[in-house]
Design a protein around this motif. Structure first.
Motif, short mmCIF file in Angstrom:
data_model
loop_
_atom_site.label_atom_id
_atom_site.label_comp_id
_atom_site.label_asym_id
_atom_site.label_seq_id
_atom_site.Cartn_x
_atom_site.Cartn_y
_atom_site.Cartn_z
N GLU A 132 72.02 70.69 0.61
CA GLU A 132 71.26 69.32 0.09
C GLU A 132 70.99 69.58 -1.38
O GLU A 132 70.73 68.66 -2.26
CB GLU A 132 69.95 69.31 0.77
N ALA A 133 70.78 71.18 -1.81
CA ALA A 133 70.47 71.44 -3.33
C ALA A 133 71.59 71.11 -4.10
O ALA A 133 71.26 70.58 -5.34
CB ALA A 133 70.10 72.91 -3.29
N HIS A 185 66.38 75.33 -1.63
CA HIS A 185 66.33 73.81 -1.95
C HIS A 185 64.71 73.57 -2.21
O HIS A 185 64.22 74.42 -2.83
CB HIS A 185 66.69 72.99 -0.87
N CYS A 238 70.50 73.60 3.64
CA CYS A 238 69.73 73.64 2.35
C CYS A 238 70.43 73.78 1.19
O CYS A 238 70.32 72.94 0.14
CB CYS A 238 68.39 74.82 2.11
#
Length: 171
Positions: A132-133, A93, A129
């Motif tokens: 979220e990415a 991310h 991550c």
């Protein structure tokens, strides 16, 4: 020309030797320290960022604020009033920093959970991550689509305006 070639040879050798890393693979990574500052945390001694105070490397991240600037505690909240932030790698991310006061406070501020990892190397956070990415990519796509729709609406409105002006001028 010769100097330029020599520089390329040396840089190639360094890249091959260290695999593109700024520090040898055997060097431990100090939690909360960005890659460009990791060399400051290698070796037997550590020097505070904004003073000449030198101490054994064992004093880094020992939960006691030895440096007035907090640079000896990048991975703890011992120097929570300092300006030294905690660096979250957030692999997969976007890397970011958080105030050191948020380190080991029981809240997962870094998507990789690195701000809650204790001295044992374990922490209560899971790595979020990738999720979220994925969400950030989805939001970027939605924004790009909204922009394209707005551009289309703008072009349509401009065409209507041009047509109306042409009709007025024709009368």
């Amino acid at each position: 020309f010769f100097f330029g070639m020599w520089s390329l040879v040396v840089l190639s050798w360094l890249f091959c030797t260290y695999g593109g890393e700024t520090t040898p693979a055997s060097s431990p990574v100090v939690p909360g320290v960005p890659p460009l500052q990791r060399s400051n945390y290698q070796g037997p001694q550590f020097e505070c960022d904004r003073s000449a105070r030198v101490m054994p490397i064992e004093h880094v991240n020992d939960d006691y604020c030895d440096c007035a600037d907090g640079s000896d505690e990048p991975g703890t909240s011992a120097c929570s009033g300092s300006s030294t932030p905690f660096w979250c790698a957030n692999v997969g991310h976007k890397a970011t920093t958080i105030p050191s006061s948020r380190v080991r406070d029981g809240i997962c501020d870094c998507c990789d959970g690195s701000d809650e990892v204790g001295k044992t190397g374990e922490g209560p956070c899971h790595d979020a991550c990738a999720k979220e990415a994925q969400e950030a990519a989805r939001l970027r796509e939605e924004k790009a689509e909204r922009i394209q729709r707005a551009k289309g609406a703008r072009l349509e409105a401009m065409a209507i305006g041009r047509e109306a002006r042409a009709q007025r001028q024709a009368r």
